[in-house]
Scaffold this active site. Structure first.
Site, PDB file in Angstrom:
ATOM      1  CB  ILE A 164       6.091   0.951  -5.854  1.00  0.00           C
ATOM      2  CG1 ILE A 164       6.266   0.388  -4.451  1.00  0.00           C
ATOM      3  CG2 ILE A 164       4.633   0.845  -6.298  1.00  0.00           C
ATOM      4  CD1 ILE A 164       5.649   1.186  -3.355  1.00  0.00           C
ATOM      5  CE  LYS A 180      11.078   3.018  -0.053  1.00  0.00           C
ATOM      6  NZ  LYS A 180      10.451   1.758   0.211  1.00  0.00           N
ATOM      7  CG  ASN A 201      13.932  14.596  -3.059  1.00  0.00           C
ATOM      8  OD1 ASN A 201      14.638  14.770  -4.053  1.00  0.00           O
ATOM      9  ND2 ASN A 201      13.069  13.587  -2.963  1.00  0.00           N
ATOM     10  CB  SER A 231       2.238   6.420   2.725  1.00  0.00           C
ATOM     11  OG  SER A 231       2.462   5.635   3.866  1.00  0.00           O
ATOM     12  CE1 TYR A 257       6.337   7.709   4.379  1.00  0.00           C
ATOM     13  CE2 TYR A 257       7.561   8.593   2.510  1.00  0.00           C
ATOM     14  CZ  TYR A 257       6.571   7.764   3.035  1.00  0.00           C
ATOM     15  OH  TYR A 257       5.828   6.991   2.182  1.00  0.00           O
ATOM     16  CE  LYS A 270       4.993   9.529  -0.092  1.00  0.00           C
ATOM     17  NZ  LYS A 270       5.069   9.638  -1.561  1.00  0.00           N
ATOM     18  CG  PHE A 293      -2.640  -0.073   3.875  1.00  0.00           C
ATOM     19  CD1 PHE A 293      -3.358   0.666   2.938  1.00  0.00           C
ATOM     20  CD2 PHE A 293      -2.979   0.075   5.202  1.00  0.00           C
ATOM     21  CE1 PHE A 293      -4.402   1.514   3.315  1.00  0.00           C
ATOM     22  CE2 PHE A 293      -4.036   0.910   5.603  1.00  0.00           C
ATOM     23  CZ  PHE A 293      -4.733   1.634   4.652  1.00  0.00           C
ATOM     24  CB  VAL A 324      10.091  -9.239  17.129  1.00  0.00           C
ATOM     25  CG1 VAL A 324       8.620  -8.818  17.219  1.00  0.00           C
ATOM     26  CG2 VAL A 324      10.260 -10.408  16.152  1.00  0.00           C
ATOM     27  N   GLY A 350       7.591   5.517  17.263  1.00  0.00           N
ATOM     28  CA  GLY A 350       6.812   5.957  16.093  1.00  0.00           C
ATOM     29  C   GLY A 350       5.985   4.844  15.468  1.00  0.00           C
ATOM     30  CG  ASP A 351       6.946   0.584  14.860  1.00  0.00           C
ATOM     31  OD1 ASP A 351       7.762  -0.249  15.297  1.00  0.00           O
ATOM     32  OD2 ASP A 351       6.952   0.972  13.670  1.00  0.00           O
TER      33      ASP A 351
HETATM   34  C1  WQD Z   1       6.640  -3.230   9.709  1.00  0.00           C
HETATM   35  C2  WQD Z   1       6.523  -3.847  11.079  1.00  0.00           C
HETATM   36  C3  WQD Z   1       7.953  -2.872  12.739  1.00  0.00           C
HETATM   37  C4  WQD Z   1      11.747  -4.237  11.104  1.00  0.00           C
HETATM   38  C5  WQD Z   1       6.902   1.921   6.673  1.00  0.00           C
HETATM   39  C6  WQD Z   1       6.469   3.329   6.435  1.00  0.00           C
HETATM   40  C7  WQD Z   1       5.320   3.356   5.470  1.00  0.00           C
HETATM   41  C8  WQD Z   1       5.701   2.592   4.237  1.00  0.00           C
HETATM   42  C9  WQD Z   1       6.086   1.152   4.580  1.00  0.00           C
HETATM   43  C10 WQD Z   1       6.556   4.085   2.587  1.00  0.00           C
HETATM   44  C11 WQD Z   1       6.558  -2.798  12.165  1.00  0.00           C
HETATM   45  C12 WQD Z   1       8.306  -4.333  12.497  1.00  0.00           C
HETATM   46  C13 WQD Z   1      10.395  -4.011  11.266  1.00  0.00           C
HETATM   47  C14 WQD Z   1      12.437  -5.029  12.055  1.00  0.00           C
HETATM   48  C15 WQD Z   1      10.402  -5.330  13.264  1.00  0.00           C
HETATM   49  N1  WQD Z   1       6.779   3.220   3.575  1.00  0.00           N
HETATM   50  N2  WQD Z   1       9.746  -4.555  12.320  1.00  0.00           N
HETATM   51  N3  WQD Z   1      11.737  -5.555  13.101  1.00  0.00           N
HETATM   52  O1  WQD Z   1       6.995   1.021   9.572  1.00  0.00           O
HETATM   53  O2  WQD Z   1       4.926  -0.346   8.962  1.00  0.00           O
HETATM   54  O3  WQD Z   1       5.871   1.256   7.324  1.00  0.00           O
HETATM   55  O4  WQD Z   1       7.187   1.249   5.479  1.00  0.00           O
HETATM   56  O5  WQD Z   1       5.534   4.425   2.105  1.00  0.00           O
HETATM   57  O6  WQD Z   1       5.061   4.698   5.154  1.00  0.00           O
HETATM   58  O7  WQD Z   1       6.001   3.865   7.650  1.00  0.00           O
HETATM   59  O8  WQD Z   1       7.104  -0.799   7.810  1.00  0.00           O
HETATM   60  O9  WQD Z   1       8.536  -2.727   7.391  1.00  0.00           O
HETATM   61  O10 WQD Z   1       9.463  -0.806   8.796  1.00  0.00           O
HETATM   62  O11 WQD Z   1       7.743  -2.311   9.758  1.00  0.00           O
HETATM   63  O12 WQD Z   1       9.787  -5.814  14.232  1.00  0.00           O
HETATM   64  O13 WQD Z   1      13.687  -5.281  11.973  1.00  0.00           O
HETATM   65  O14 WQD Z   1       7.666  -4.678  11.290  1.00  0.00           O
HETATM   66  O15 WQD Z   1       7.986  -2.589  14.140  1.00  0.00           O
HETATM   67  O16 WQD Z   1       5.643  -3.197  13.174  1.00  0.00           O
HETATM   68  P1  WQD Z   1       6.204   0.301   8.553  1.00  0.00           P
HETATM   69  P2  WQD Z   1       8.308  -1.659   8.403  1.00  0.00           P
END
Ligand code: WQD
Length: 338
Positions: A13, A86, A101, A126, A151, A155, A180, A218, A298-299
């Site tokens: 970013i 991150k 850090n 975030s 993490y 934030k 987001f 997924v 954690g999702d």
């Molecule tokens: C997105 C969706 C997964 C990989 C994180 C941090 C957030 C920010 C962005 C820093 C989720 C699904 C993912 C895969 C999947 N980072 N997925 N299969 O977790 O929403 O956010 O990154 O600022 O703070 O929490 O992002 O891209 O990891 O996941 O199904 O192989 O994709 O379950 O629903 P997330 P992500």
């Protein structure tokens, strides 16, 4: 007086934001120790903008080294502090590394802001701070939930440190930007997301499509959402970049009402994991090899933003959608893999 100090300027970013800052007439210097980035980003920025960016390769946790940058650059109008570890999952395995850090680098940047009389400070936060929000879309008034990872704590606590610091230093104007899900790449494919190990959905999709990975799992299709998979608010990195420029211009013009303001940066709508995959298949014309697997710990089930406050106050709005994200991410992956 339009020099901006960007920490983490070689990161995903940060590098895209430097391009937008330059396009809007700012001069930029960067501090980045390449712990999670590479100097290749500086080349990309130079090719896109024609400007060579000076990057100080120092550890932000070493205040004496940080001071030297400010002694050498007396004309900094603002700081945009991106630099942080991150990876959500990694932070749970290495909490102390993340706390040391992320907190020490932020504390040092606040120290320097005070010591050198820097007037404007923008912090990369975030949507993680909202956790599993009860009401959607989330606004800036949506209360914090207890975070799921170290993490996320850096934030949430980072925001609160800056709030207290701003209260005690009324001459310093700060803005907290809650991202987001940033994704996509610069249209030129000269800059993009270059993780050493892809952990986020979009780069994993393009790595599967290019053959770097066999398939994508997924993480659950039995959630209470329209198609059972998780919903997120994906924002194109160049739209996100422009929000930083608009936030800095807003502070420079003293348009801020208080000296610590918070803004959501998303596109105000959600896309499910399966819909992101469908968007990729549509723009690339390629079938993606994916399978359904168990939920990831954690999702959050679903989260997306109400970004009207940034639209009203910062005069910012997103201009790209999930297909623009997948198209630019795919072009970048193909270029990167050559
Ligand atoms: C997105 C969706 C997964 C990989 C994180 C941090 C957030 C920010 C962005 C820093 C989720 C699904 C993912 C895969 C999947 N980072 N997925 N299969 O977790 O929403 O956010 O990154 O600022 O703070 O929490 O992002 O891209 O990891 O996941 O199904 O192989 O994709 O379950 O629903 P997330 P992500």
């Amino acid at each position: 007086m339009n020099k901006v100090l960007v920490t983490g300027g070689c990161g995903y970013i940060g590098s895209h934001t430097i391009v937008d800052l330059i396009n809007n007439g700012f001069e930029v210097i960067s501090i980045d120790n390449y712990i999670n980035s590479s100097r290749a980003s500086l080349k990309g920025i130079e090719k896109i903008t024609g400007k060579k960016i000076k990057n100080y390769k120092i550890d932000l946790c070493n205040y004496n080294r940080v001071r030297k940058v400010f002694l050498e650059n007396k004309d900094i109008v603002g700081i945009i502090h991106f630099a942080a570890l991150k990876a959500v999952g990694e932070s749970s395995e290495q909490p102390l590394r993340y706390f040391k850090n992320n907190f020490n680098s932020t504390l040092n940047m606040l120290e320097a802001t005070k010591e050198f009389g820097i007037k404007n400070f923008i912090f990369s936060s975030s949507c993680t701070v909202y956790g599993n929000a009860k009401e959607l879309p989330v606004t800036e008034e949506t209360p914090f939930q207890r975070v799921e990872s170290p993490y996320g704590l850096t934030k949430q606590a980072g925001e609160e440190m800056i709030e207290f610091f701003s209260k005690a230093n009324p001459k310093i104007n700060s803005i907290l930007l809650r991202y987001f899900n940033p994704a996509g790449a610069h249209e030129s494919a000269l800059l993009g997301e270059a993780p050493n190990v892809a952990l986020n959905l979009v780069p994993i999709i393009t790595e599967v499509a290019i053959g770097k990975r066999k398939s994508i799992t997924v993480f659950g299709d039995d959630y209470d959402t329209r198609d059972g998979s998780n919903i997120r608010d994906y924002i194109h990195v160049m739209d996100l970049a422009n929000a930083h420029t608009k936030a800095l211009e807003y502070l420079i013009k003293n348009n801020n009402k208080t000296n610590c303001e918070v803004y959501n940066l998303g596109i105000g709508e959600g896309a499910s994991v399966l819909e992101v995959i469908q968007a990729f298949e549509k723009v690339s014309g390629k079938k993606l090899n994916y399978k359904i697997g168990p939920r990831r710990k954690g999702d959050v089930i679903a989260i997306y933003s109400n970004y009207k406050k940034a639209k009203r106050r910062l005069k910012w709005k997103p201009t790209r959608n999930i297909e623009d994200i997948m198209r630019t991410a795919w072009v970048w992956e193909q270029k990167r893999s050559k």
